[in-house]
Scaffold this motif. Sequence first.
Motif: not given
Length: 322
Positions: A51-73
Amino acid sequence: MDLEEVNRLVRSDMAAVNSVIQEQLRSGVPTIPAMGTYLINAGGKRLRPIVLLLAARMGGDCGPRPIPLAAIVEFIHTATLLHDDVVDGSELRRSNATANQLWGNAAAVLVGDFLYARSFEMMVQDGDMRILATMAEATSVISQGEVAQLENVNDPDLSHGAYFSVIEAKTAKLFEAAARIGALVNNLDAAAEKALAQYGSLLGIAFQLMDDALDYSASAEKMGKNRGDDLADGKATLPYIHAMQYATAAEQAILREALGGDVSAIFEPVWEIIARTGSIDYTLRVAEEKADQAIACLSGFPDSVEKEALAFLAAFAVRRDF
């Protein structure tokens, strides 16, 4: 779209998330990586990081930043499972022995604490105070939900309101945080952030309602845990609450006796009462309403494969049999 298509959509990102997880599990204390790796490899749908990874793409490509945040979740979720299994005395999760069965209660609690601590270290490294505040609030609310659930154990007269307060805190809050973080990563406006957060919360509620229905109706093989675990643990979930409301006095007496009792001896009479009162169907209807509301939260976003995937996840949450 189906679940395989959603998994394909995030496959490379999830591979990167798994690499971060393995890296962050490293420790000079052998029990930590051993238990952590066991838990991560045990499977699971990984819906929260997805869900985090998909939501992060709703505003366009934001690079690799969501990766560690998804791991945190995923770390936060895993920590809650470790603590839950100790509190409930669970022996089985996802068809595997629980960590507390293999390493003991003390080790399971302490490794859960490590996962919480490591998660906040990673958030500090990200440096966004909005994300840190989101996860700090989420972990606080989740903990309060756990304590509230503990206070409600063996209460056959639990109200609808008290039940929903627990699942909104204990389950929905982390889904909400995951979706909100996706919005924050892409600096979406306040309305979009609110819509995604509400989507996550409703998805979490629908998911938990389905879990509670399946605890009575699904096989142990599909669920990966013992049928009737909630009843045995003294948890009055929505099927039970609804059945108590519409049962006869004699049936209510059976339900009261069963809550927190020997499920193997009394589950079939309880199941007959649950079925006669239509309590599973009622729970599923409420779950479907929440899923539909979650999908409606996405209406203001432009069409995209990510939006389609998030809508599918809400529908999947209430149509699954495991």
